[in-house]
Motif scaffolding. Structure first.
Motif, PDB file in Angstrom:
ATOM      1  N   TRP B 364      26.363 -65.504  30.539  1.00 38.09           N
ATOM      2  CA  TRP B 364      26.967 -64.614  29.540  1.00 38.09           C
ATOM      3  C   TRP B 364      26.208 -63.278  29.578  1.00 38.09           C
ATOM      4  N   ASN B 369      21.771 -58.488  29.585  1.00 34.42           N
ATOM      5  CA  ASN B 369      21.452 -58.647  28.156  1.00 34.42           C
ATOM      6  C   ASN B 369      19.958 -58.624  27.823  1.00 34.42           C
ATOM      7  N   THR B 370      19.119 -58.529  28.845  1.00 33.60           N
ATOM      8  CA  THR B 370      17.688 -58.390  28.551  1.00 33.60           C
ATOM      9  C   THR B 370      17.248 -56.932  28.646  1.00 33.60           C
ATOM     10  N   PRO B 372      16.489 -53.286  27.466  1.00 32.75           N
ATOM     11  CA  PRO B 372      16.129 -52.804  26.121  1.00 32.75           C
ATOM     12  C   PRO B 372      17.262 -52.052  25.416  1.00 32.75           C
ATOM     13  N   ALA B 373      18.177 -51.477  26.208  1.00 34.03           N
ATOM     14  CA  ALA B 373      19.270 -50.718  25.578  1.00 34.03           C
ATOM     15  C   ALA B 373      20.566 -51.527  25.563  1.00 34.03           C
ATOM     16  N   TRP B 374      20.450 -52.845  25.569  1.00 31.78           N
ATOM     17  CA  TRP B 374      21.646 -53.700  25.642  1.00 31.78           C
ATOM     18  C   TRP B 374      22.627 -53.391  24.510  1.00 31.78           C
ATOM     19  N   GLY B 375      22.121 -53.158  23.330  1.00 31.04           N
ATOM     20  CA  GLY B 375      22.995 -52.853  22.197  1.00 31.04           C
ATOM     21  C   GLY B 375      23.808 -51.591  22.461  1.00 31.04           C
ATOM     22  N   LYS B 378      26.508 -52.096  25.126  1.00 29.73           N
ATOM     23  CA  LYS B 378      27.721 -52.748  24.605  1.00 29.73           C
ATOM     24  C   LYS B 378      28.639 -51.712  23.945  1.00 29.73           C
TER      25      LYS B 378
END
Lengths: 299, 403
Positions: B364, B369-370, B372-375, B378
């Motif tokens: 997934w 997703n690891t 640091p700017a994953w948010g 998205k």
């Protein structure tokens, strides 16, 4: 009974409370502060397994784009949401203490969102009011002849969430202001009216100065609410954390427990976030306390 | 009055002692479930526990912890809480809780577990934990879920295997007045990640995660351009990317024909609109891209704690739950894929074969997703589906700006 016996009795009575406070409040706080300087994977890991990390946890979070975004969102909630909520609730409180008709009804109606579960409230905003297809706002927009708006699109989602949160918060602060205003002696207003002061003048020269202490309290409460903002963000991004609604506590949670598809955990960095938020709240309290001195006012 | 009170208290004490004496006679295992009481999964588990007790005399004490079980498990396991069975995402059990779980390899061999499981999932478990530390349940498979009736209405006879064929299907659906694709904002990351995997593979994406250089990567630029073209062609349903679950629900209303997600989307839509005629398409291959055999798979799993005093009984109950009658019941009641490939998936018949044949699992969004700017990434993915970027290069430049 001698003074010594009295002291022993006092100690005996307060000991359970003090012990509970030390164990349930002071110890977790001290442990969290200590943890923020160590490399700790699990929040309940034995202290013997911690590795000293210096300021690396703080360095990590302040160089993490998601944490920075969450802090920006927190600032938007705190400043924009705070100004609107506190100003509106003060305005409503002033109106509702000015002997208008149906006071009781309006007080109850405005306070109502506070007795409804925040989950139900947020769901109503997300799934009904902001809904793209049949939402209340888009029905209004299309009735006025405009195109539908994506209220929960990436640009607008944070503001939509803040708007919903303001709606849910105004009643609470309104009640605090009402209790403050009702504590001001009415003879001050009567004298001002005889002297020919307008309602606006009375507000700025009597109500507002005498509410300094209350304003200070509400600012501190709002800061705590904004810093610990979690539920609304979770409900506006129910499946997984999104950049548009991430707040520091959500970042903290994801860092400590991992997120969807993320198994990495860092309780030390999470603790650092907690410490930063606490320092912010303390700083706001100290600054507002200095700026809004109410001790010299007596009535 | 006092006599009556004394008598009542004495009676309560005697009965309590009696109950303890009875309880002491049988074996009891404690199971921390990730479901909440009343959910379809919980209903089946409770039924299975009753049937297991009737058959073996072992009482299963179930504690319904809900999806927040992951917040409690580490602390509970570290403290040696008396739990025999834990339940959570199989990735977390394989990695995070592995030190506190029992090596089930021998018990599984004795029970012939290999014949009742999907190799792609058990390989993942043993790969993470170094041994078989959990038994997989409620498997998930990802891809494009479509409404067969919508395809029939649009005259789509062949399922697409390439992106070009997929676009042809979209055109036919649009001509038939059906929006081809539903897309909720919550899953834009998954859809775009799947698309990227088809171009770059997960290793290629991991390289971009570590070193950036999105704008210099032709395949990444093309992947973003594909989505922009998809949006510009009007192939997304009105309102998409919408707030979950508004857009996926439009497959249920018949407004949209397809949705990219994992199989639980079908159960969610069915729960609102009644059973739909679902089909599953493997995410299409890209011209010159990476292997199209890679399929998203996921699961929950059940593990026995390393300190359980009733490991065999706990394992036996797990097998009772994930094979045969109760596994079938779980699949039917909760709209899930059976954990035992011998069982059938009524609402999505091809899902079992897809899982059986999959050898290359996709995570997934695991390669990104690891970051640091994953948010923020998205958010950019959702903006891509909102049509905010002029071209793929502009999107990739925005991705690079996050480094």
């Amino acid at each position: 009974m001698s003074m010594k016996k009295n002291r022993a009795l006092i100690f005996f009575f307060i000991a359970p409370t003090v012990i509970c406070l030390l164990l349930m409040y002071v110890y977790p706080v001290l442990r969290t502060v200590a943890m923020s300087f160590f490399r700790v994977e699990s929040v309940t890991a034995d202290a013997g397994s911690w590795t000293f990390n210096g300021l690396a946890n703080y360095d990590k979070i302040f160089h993490n784009a998601s944490f920075i975004t969450s802090m920006k969102n927190f600032l938007a909630i705190w400043i924009v949401g705070g100004v609107i909520t506190l100003a509106l609730s003060l305005l409503i409180a002033v109106i509702l203490t000015s002997k208008i008709r149906f006071q009781g009804f309006f007080r109850a109606a405005i306070y109502l969102p506070n007795i409804v579960s925040a989950v139900a409230l947020a769901t109503m905003w997300v799934q009904y009011i902001f809904n793209y297809d049949y939402g209340l706002l888009n029905q209004l927009v299309t009735f006025l002849g405009f195109d539908k708006v994506r209220w929960l699109g990436t640009d607008a989602k944070l503001w939509a969430m803040i708007a919903a949160f303001i709606y849910g918060s105004i009643g609470y602060y309104m009640l605090i202001y009402i209790s403050g205003i009702e504590g001001i002696p009415t003879d001050l207003y009567e004298a001002a009216t005889i002297d020919g002061a307008s309602k606006a003048r009375q507000f700025f020269s009597i109500t507002l100065p005498l509410l300094k202490g209350i304003v200070k309290t509400t600012i501190t409460f709002w800061t705590i609410n904004a810093a610990t903002f979690y539920l609304w963000s979770k409900l506006f991004s129910p499946v997984q954390t999104e950049g548009s609604t991430i707040v520091p506590v959500i970042y903290l949670y994801d860092t400590v427990f991992g997120g969807k598809g993320v198994i990495e955990r860092d309780a030390g960095a999470g603790a650092a976030v907690g410490v930063v938020l606490t320092l912010i709240i303390i700083a706001v309290y100290v600054i507002t306390d200095r700026l809004l001195k109410s001790r010299d006012l007596e009535y | 009055m006092k006599k009556l009170l004394s008598l009542t208290l004495a009676l309560v004490m005697v009965l309590s002692l009696g109950a303890f004496a009875l309880a002491d006679g049988g074996t009891e295992i404690t199971y921390w479930s990730m479901w909440n009481e009343g959910e379809p999964q919980a209903t089946v588990i409770a039924e299975a526990a009753e049937a297991y007790e009737a058959e073996t005399g072992v009482h299963v004490n179930i504690e319904w912890k809900g999806r927040g079980v992951n917040e409690l498990l580490t602390a509970a396991l570290e403290a040696g809480e008396p739990i025999d069975i834990i339940e959570d995402d199989y990735n977390r059990i394989g990695n995070v809780y592995a030190p506190y779980t029992y090596d089930l390899t021998e018990m599984a061999e004795a029970a012939g577990y290999a014949e009742h499981s999907y190799p792609v999932l058990t390989d993942q478990v043993t790969g993470w934990a170094g041994c078989l530390n959990s038994i997989v349940e409620q498997p998930q498979v990802g891809g494009i879920f479509y409404n067969r009736d919508a395809f029939e209405t649009a005259g789509v006879e062949e399922l697409p295997t390439t992106w070009t064929e997929f676009l042809d299907v979209c055109a036919k659906l649009k001509d038939a007045g059906i929006a081809p694709l539903a897309q909720d904002g919550a899953y834009t990351n998954f859809t775009f990640y799947y698309h990227l995997v088809r171009y770059l593979g997960e290793d290629g994406i991991a390289e971009l995660r570590d070193n950036g250089g999105w704008a210099d990567n032709e395949k990444a630029v093309q992947a973003a351009q594909d989505i922009i073209d998809l949006v510009n062609a009007g192939y997304l349903v009105d309102g998409a990317p919408d707030e979950y679950p508004s857009s996926q629900n439009k497959v249920g209303t018949g407004e949209a024909a397809m949705v990219v997600c994992a199989n639980y989307v079908t159960a969610e839509v069915d729960a609102v609109f009644g059973p739909q005629n679902w089909g599953l398409i493997n995410y299409p291959a890209m011209d010159g891209g990476a292997s199209a055999d890679v399929v998203y798979v996921g699961a929950n799993s059940l593990a026995v704690t390393s300190y359980s005093e009733h490991a065999q009984e706990a394992f036996d109950f797990i097998m009772f739950l994930v094979t045969g009658e109760y596994d079938q019941k779980m699949a039917d009641t909760a709209g899930q894929i059976p954990a035992d490939p011998d069982n059938t998936c009524a609402y999505l018949p091809t899902a079992v074969d897809t899982l059986k044949n999959t050898t290359a699992p996709m995570s997934w969004c695991g390669s990104l997703n690891t970051h640091p700017a994953w948010g923020d990434m998205k958010t950019l993915f959702t903006e891509l589906f909102e049509g905010k970027y002029a071209d793929g290069a502009a999107f990739c430049a925005a991705m690079d700006a996050l480094y």
